[in-house]
Design a protein around this motif. Structure first.
Motif: not given
Ligand code: ARG
Length: 607
Positions: A183-185, A283-288, A144-148
């Motif tokens: 889950h911030v952008g 989002e960057s966390f899931y890059n790998k 939740f929240s997850s702004p960019n």
């Protein structure tokens, strides 16, 4: 009442097996006799519960419904467990059976709540041997929240923040281990232009720590975007920056970090004011994991090449033009999309530790506009077999925030409203209301009291206004309505608490330890019954994820309490009524406080 209704249901099933042996039932009768048999009474004068199956059954087994009802009742009256809880069942009208819980049971439920911080709400027990063996966990993720990053945290994010926080609180209270994920952008092509702009405007920031405060990141974003749109050279530099960043170039990473930190600080100010705890995992966390996602989808033959882009077409997903709409997993230039990241996130979140979070329920709180995104992502995850059978993924959508004119919420000059300004204005208006009220009531209070009350009321009003609406519908933002002392508002509920605190200040001892609690007046019984509904309401919120159910309940409880308070004496009553009524006041206050805390709303003793 959860436990009581379970016991009644069990007794009813025992009786029905006696009256209609299972082997003699037709399929239709079976279906009637296994669907929800016990329902809450439609009117208080009918008692607490109702059994309506006699009517449905009458046609099927060709007996008069009252006769069927009579058979069920006679059987129930032979059941000791039933007799312990219920008064004699009454057959009404064409064949309804009305049940009312007996006084002894109701009073013993009241005693339980006097001594139980959880007010009768059971704590989930995840420790059964079977569950342990299956390594079943009790972990839930609320996303939740997850702004960019570098963009405005808008009212949509405010809704997500408030609703998500409240759902997380309810689930935590029920006994789940909740991961509150922001889950911030924080990744994507926009960082190319942001970094290029940053390097030009404040190059020293890249080498010296904390030299720069980008006070207005939103404006900074606008400037960068403008240059990107107008300047070809800048555009090329930006594209290069994206490549640099993805390749792990140190300077680009530093610039990226800087931008993220700056945004983080701004977001944190809002979270602090709203008392929201979140773990950032952007989002960057899931890059790998993205390349693996593509490879796995490919190996499962799910990807279709559409003009160089890797896509998936799903049943039921069509664009505005009515044509099948693909979900693009990898763009033709090799770039990944929002959906790709969410697929990696689902996989990670459902994978057992240490390779993932090992959650069994994923909850995504975003505006309803993202419904088709999640519909697609969930379907793909299903096709790829990433969602184990006993796991659940849910999108929790909410509607738009509108101004009182029904249009998008804006400032008078037509700009989007900043969240801080919204909070400040609510507090300011609460302060004005309070000052007026103090004048009319001829009270004088010091500055710190006034500030504390108006901050609490302002924040409470904003949160409650949002939570008390069915989240799915659009909601009209109105300071006047949300701050009113009348109606389904935070101030109305807070006022009920203040009344109870007042009773205590006037000498009513709310720490009731009497073993002689008795009730005689209808207003008392109505309040008793209302208080006992809490566990059912919380179970419902846990399942349906609708905080407005809890708000509605707290509002009804406050109304019921106010009637009780207005219509019968409390402090002036003689014993044992005085103490018994104080017990009801005490449980009412505890219930409202607990409910408000599950909504993430602060309370007060005086206002
Ligand atoms: N950053 C997105 C937005 O501002 C919301 C992200 C929601 N969470 C997710 N896992 N997609 O719209």
């Amino acid at each position: 009442m959860l436990e009581i209704s379970t016991k009644l249901e069990e007794a009813l099933n025992r009786a029905l097996v006696q009256v209609f042996p299972k082997e003699d039932r037709s399929p239709k009768a079976t279906s009637i006799l296994t669907s929800a048999l016990l329902v809450p009474a439609s009117k208080p004068e009918f008692g607490d519960f109702q059994i309506n199956c006699a009517l449905a059954l009458a046609k099927e087994i060709k007996q008069p419904p009252r006769q069927i009802a009579q058979q069920i009742v006679s059987q129930l009256q032979k059941d000791n467990d039933f007799l312990k809880i219920c008064n004699t069942p009454m057959i009404a009208g064409p064949g309804f059976i009305n049940l009312s819980i007996n006084t002894k049971t109701l009073i013993s439920e009241i005693y339980i709540r006097l001594n139980d911080k959880r007010l009768g709400v059971p704590l989930k027990d995840f420790q059964t041997a079977k569950e342990k063996e299956e390594q079943k966990n009790n972990r839930v993720i609320v996303d939740f929240s997850s702004p960019n990053i570098a963009k405005e945290m808008h009212v949509g994010h405010l809704r997500s923040t408030i609703i998500g926080d409240s759902l997380a609180r309810v689930l935590e209270f029920c006994g789940y281990e909740v991961l509150r994920i922001n889950h911030v952008g924080d990744w994507g092509t926009q960082f190319g232009m942001l970094i290029t702009h940053l390097k030009e405007v404040v190059p020293e920031a890249l080498h010296t720590k904390d030299v720069v405060e980008i006070s207005d990141l939103v404006n900074f974003y606008r400037q960068a975007k403008k240059r990107f749109d107008e300047d070809q050279i800048f555009q090329n530099q930006s594209r290069n920056e994206v490549v640099n960043l993805q390749a792990g170039d140190q300077e680009s990473l530093t610039a990226w970090q800087l931008l993220c930190n700056q945004s983080r600080k701004e977001f944190q100010k809002i979270y602090d004011r709203l008392d929201i705890k979140l773990t950032e995992r952007g989002e960057s966390f899931y890059n790998k994991f993205l390349v693996d996602v593509i490879n796995e989808l490919k190996s499962k033959n799910l990807l279709i090449n559409d003009q160089g882009a890797k896509c998936i077409f799903l049943d039921g997903l069509v664009g505005k033009d009515g044509k099948p709409q693909p979900i693009i997993i990898q763009k033709s230039d090799g770039g990944f999309n929002y959906a790709t990241t969410d697929l990696a996130a689902i996989k990670y979140r459902l994978t057992k530790s240490p390779d993932g979070d090992g959650a069994f329920r994923l909850i995504y709180v975003t505006d309803a506009g993202q419904a088709s995104h999640f519909f697609g992502v969930f379907q793909i995850a299903n096709l790829a077999n990433w969602i184990p059978k006993d796991c659940q993924v849910e999108h929790v959508p909410f509607g738009l925030v509108q101004g009182e004119d029904g249009k998008k919420l804006k400032t008078r000059s037509g700009e989007t409203i900043r969240l801080v300004d919204l909070l400040d204005e609510a507090i300011q208006r609460a302060k004005e209301d309070l000052t007026d009220r103090l004048k009319t009531e001829n009270r004088s209070e010091n500055e710190s009291f006034i500030n504390q009350v108006s901050t609490t009321v302002g924040i409470a009003a904003i949160k409650y206004a949002d939570l008390s609406q069915n989240r799915v519908s659009n909601y009209q933002f109105s300071f006047d309505k949300m701050l009113s002392l009348q109606g389904n508002t935070a101030p109305y509920l807070l006022y009920a608490l203040v009344r109870i605190a007042g009773i205590s200040r006037k000498g009513g001892d709310l720490n009731v330890s009497s073993k002689n609690i008795q009730f005689n007046e209808p207003q008392e019984w109505v309040l008793v019954r209302k208080l006992l509904e809490l566990d059912c309401v919380i179970a419902e919120v846990e399942k349906e994820l609708l905080p407005n159910r809890l708000c509605g309940y707290l509002f009804e409880l406050s109304q019921t309490f106010n009637r009780f308070y207005d219509q019968i004496p409390i402090l002036k009553a003689s014993e044992p009524s005085r103490t018994s009524r104080l017990a009801l006041c005490s449980i009412t206050a505890d219930t409202i406080k607990l409910g408000m805390s599950l909504l993430g709303i602060p309370t007060l003793e005086r206002m």
